[in-house]
Design a protein around this motif. Sequence first.
Motif, PDB file in Angstrom:
ATOM      1  N   VAL A  34       0.861  -1.184   0.000  1.00  0.00           N
ATOM      2  CA  VAL A  34       0.000   0.000   0.000  1.00  0.00           C
ATOM      3  C   VAL A  34       0.894   1.230   0.000  1.00  0.00           C
ATOM      4  O   VAL A  34       1.824   1.324   0.811  1.00  0.00           O
ATOM      5  CB  VAL A  34      -0.940   0.025   1.228  1.00  0.00           C
ATOM      6  CG1 VAL A  34      -1.814   1.274   1.197  1.00  0.00           C
ATOM      7  CG2 VAL A  34      -1.797  -1.234   1.275  1.00  0.00           C
ATOM      8  N   GLN A  35       0.614   2.165  -0.902  1.00  0.00           N
ATOM      9  CA  GLN A  35       1.421   3.385  -0.981  1.00  0.00           C
ATOM     10  C   GLN A  35       0.504   4.581  -1.082  1.00  0.00           C
ATOM     11  O   GLN A  35      -0.517   4.557  -1.778  1.00  0.00           O
ATOM     12  CB  GLN A  35       2.357   3.340  -2.188  1.00  0.00           C
ATOM     13  CG  GLN A  35       3.402   4.450  -2.219  1.00  0.00           C
ATOM     14  CD  GLN A  35       2.949   5.696  -2.965  1.00  0.00           C
ATOM     15  OE1 GLN A  35       1.977   5.644  -3.695  1.00  0.00           O
ATOM     16  NE2 GLN A  35       3.649   6.797  -2.789  1.00  0.00           N
ATOM     17  N   LYS A  42      -4.221   6.195   3.581  1.00  0.00           N
ATOM     18  CA  LYS A  42      -3.509   4.919   3.668  1.00  0.00           C
ATOM     19  C   LYS A  42      -3.837   4.179   4.969  1.00  0.00           C
ATOM     20  O   LYS A  42      -4.130   2.984   4.961  1.00  0.00           O
ATOM     21  CB  LYS A  42      -2.006   5.190   3.545  1.00  0.00           C
ATOM     22  CG  LYS A  42      -1.103   4.011   3.823  1.00  0.00           C
ATOM     23  CD  LYS A  42       0.327   4.363   3.511  1.00  0.00           C
ATOM     24  CE  LYS A  42       0.784   5.631   4.175  1.00  0.00           C
ATOM     25  NZ  LYS A  42       0.828   5.525   5.668  1.00  0.00           N
ATOM     26  N   SER A  43      -3.759   4.869   6.099  1.00  0.00           N
ATOM     27  CA  SER A  43      -4.066   4.230   7.382  1.00  0.00           C
ATOM     28  C   SER A  43      -5.529   3.832   7.468  1.00  0.00           C
ATOM     29  O   SER A  43      -5.872   2.802   8.059  1.00  0.00           O
ATOM     30  CB  SER A  43      -3.707   5.174   8.539  1.00  0.00           C
ATOM     31  OG  SER A  43      -2.313   5.434   8.577  1.00  0.00           O
ATOM     32  N   LEU A  46      -5.822   0.513   5.658  1.00  0.00           N
ATOM     33  CA  LEU A  46      -5.357  -0.600   6.483  1.00  0.00           C
ATOM     34  C   LEU A  46      -6.385  -0.953   7.554  1.00  0.00           C
ATOM     35  O   LEU A  46      -6.659  -2.133   7.818  1.00  0.00           O
ATOM     36  CB  LEU A  46      -4.031  -0.242   7.143  1.00  0.00           C
ATOM     37  CG  LEU A  46      -2.806  -0.100   6.236  1.00  0.00           C
ATOM     38  CD1 LEU A  46      -1.584   0.287   7.071  1.00  0.00           C
ATOM     39  CD2 LEU A  46      -2.531  -1.391   5.478  1.00  0.00           C
ATOM     40  N   THR A 140       0.773  -6.872   9.333  1.00  0.00           N
ATOM     41  CA  THR A 140       0.634  -5.534   8.765  1.00  0.00           C
ATOM     42  C   THR A 140       1.698  -4.612   9.357  1.00  0.00           C
ATOM     43  O   THR A 140       1.805  -4.491  10.584  1.00  0.00           O
ATOM     44  CB  THR A 140      -0.764  -4.971   9.068  1.00  0.00           C
ATOM     45  OG1 THR A 140      -1.751  -5.861   8.538  1.00  0.00           O
ATOM     46  CG2 THR A 140      -0.935  -3.601   8.435  1.00  0.00           C
ATOM     47  N   ASP A 142       2.798  -0.795   9.249  1.00  0.00           N
ATOM     48  CA  ASP A 142       2.543   0.588   8.851  1.00  0.00           C
ATOM     49  C   ASP A 142       3.856   1.367   8.861  1.00  0.00           C
ATOM     50  O   ASP A 142       4.763   1.072   9.641  1.00  0.00           O
ATOM     51  CB  ASP A 142       1.531   1.218   9.806  1.00  0.00           C
ATOM     52  CG  ASP A 142       0.919   2.485   9.236  1.00  0.00           C
ATOM     53  OD1 ASP A 142       1.093   2.738   8.022  1.00  0.00           O
ATOM     54  OD2 ASP A 142       0.237   3.220   9.987  1.00  0.00           O
ATOM     55  N   ALA A 184       2.823  -0.890   4.258  1.00  0.00           N
ATOM     56  CA  ALA A 184       2.290   0.397   3.826  1.00  0.00           C
ATOM     57  C   ALA A 184       3.369   1.456   3.990  1.00  0.00           C
ATOM     58  O   ALA A 184       4.096   1.471   4.995  1.00  0.00           O
ATOM     59  CB  ALA A 184       1.065   0.771   4.656  1.00  0.00           C
ATOM     60  N   THR A 185       3.483   2.339   3.005  1.00  0.00           N
ATOM     61  CA  THR A 185       4.533   3.350   3.037  1.00  0.00           C
ATOM     62  C   THR A 185       4.029   4.650   2.434  1.00  0.00           C
ATOM     63  O   THR A 185       3.150   4.647   1.552  1.00  0.00           O
ATOM     64  CB  THR A 185       5.777   2.870   2.273  1.00  0.00           C
ATOM     65  OG1 THR A 185       6.793   3.878   2.333  1.00  0.00           O
ATOM     66  CG2 THR A 185       5.459   2.576   0.819  1.00  0.00           C
TER      67      THR A 185
END
Length: 516
Positions: A34-35, A42-43, A46, A140, A142, A184-185
């Motif tokens: 996830v970008q 993004k959060s 998630l 996950t 983050d 995720a980034t």
Amino acid sequence: MWSTMKAGIELGTNTAGQPALLDLEELLSTRLLVQGNSGSGKSHLLRRLLEQSAGMVQQAIIDPEGDFVSFSERFGHTVVDAERSPSELQRIALRIRQHRASVVLNLEGLDAEEQMRCAAAFLNGLFDADRSVWYPMLITVDEAQIFAPAVAGEVSDEARRLSLGAMTNLMCRGRKRGLAGIVATQRLAKLAKNVAAEASNFLMGRTFLDIDMARAADLLGMDRRQAEGFRDLDPGQFIALGPALSRKPIPLRIGAVDTAGRSGRPVLMPLPDMPQAEMQDLIFVGGEADLLPMPAPSQSRARGTAELLREIEISGPLDTTPEAELDTRTEAEKQELLDSVYAEIMSDPDTAFRPAPSIYQDFLFHCRIKKLGTYGQDMPSFRKRLALARAGVSSDKGDDAWEQVLAVAESLPEEMQGVFLLLARAAREEAPCPTDEALANAYGSRSPSRGRWLLTYMSEHGHIRSEADFRGSRIVTIAGVNWRTLPGAPKAGPIKKVDPLRRAPMLPLPAARPAE
């Protein structure tokens, strides 16, 4: 557009207003990246994914900011605070896999380097679990660029190597162990390529920098013109692609969530309606109200154990009394405390199978508790002492023969020194030769064949002489000092007796001889 799902969860809706589904079983095999820039949702994405799948699969959330602690109240996740030693985090991770508990690893309050070390220890514990507990599990992470940075930053090389290695294991080798990574980034350019490249599913949100748009377009198989569209995405809108999502890139909008993090989108608030003179008095005029009482522990920010210990270690004296200024302990007392630290570390049965840098972090942790600092034990000194401890050898033998043995040990590769010293100790004490398993454990391996290979290596290089008696038992002689072990069986267990009539061995001959 969407394939038939075995265990589909609803992420939101596509442009046609139809449910946008994610195949959870496929995700377990293919991983997700996830970008999205800050504010892209993004959060939120998630949180939606984790909420929808919470009742279907075990979850572990690496949370650097404490935003997912709310999961513990709504979905029963256990919060694991990271103010622990690396070995303790690894043991907790092993129990998490055994009992299939869903958890949030809360790294809030730690600096970047401490977060990297804690996450590495936790992920390694999940990764090293026994095969019997390889249940499916979503992991996950983050802000993954913290734990798998593309370039070296202000953290130490050792911390970066540990963290990057754990993240690479998760994304490259985790599937066979039931671990499905979701990383995720905020910026793809800051995330290590070997971590990002292992994902087969992608959800790309709003991005503004050319380098990030180019990498996102490359991962999705889009051309340069299409990449410009990432700037136009709204918050909560993502481009999806992958076997668990869609066979071609499609936009989707993420649905609502039931829980909320501590941080959210900033909202405007009216400024205080106060005359300028009163505001100046509040700012520039002091009073009794400035002397605020010390807040209660529950009201103050929770600080990590490592941070508190570091403050204690570097802080100056509290007063001018001699007791506060000087450490009155003698060198013998300090050495005794240092010996107790090594004994405590070596009492953990898993120490034999952990890398030295990881054990060194536990060593520093215990030294700080006992207010020893490192007491002259830098990393090279620690490795030497660790090799002695693994072999059960005291560092204060003090005679010329032991000094010669220690000098020979230092000429061996570092990871073999403990094995050589274990053999030397057995020979010095005229004890039976250690088994293949004992030699492998001193090396940090669980494979008995590794123990046999170590003997062969040291024999070929002239450090020892290994031979077998007529029963098949092994005898090792230490070169230079001519210490000699008693016969010992290569395999653990009692040695079988010899038939007194035939006087022939009932055990197979050693591998060095031709088989009968």
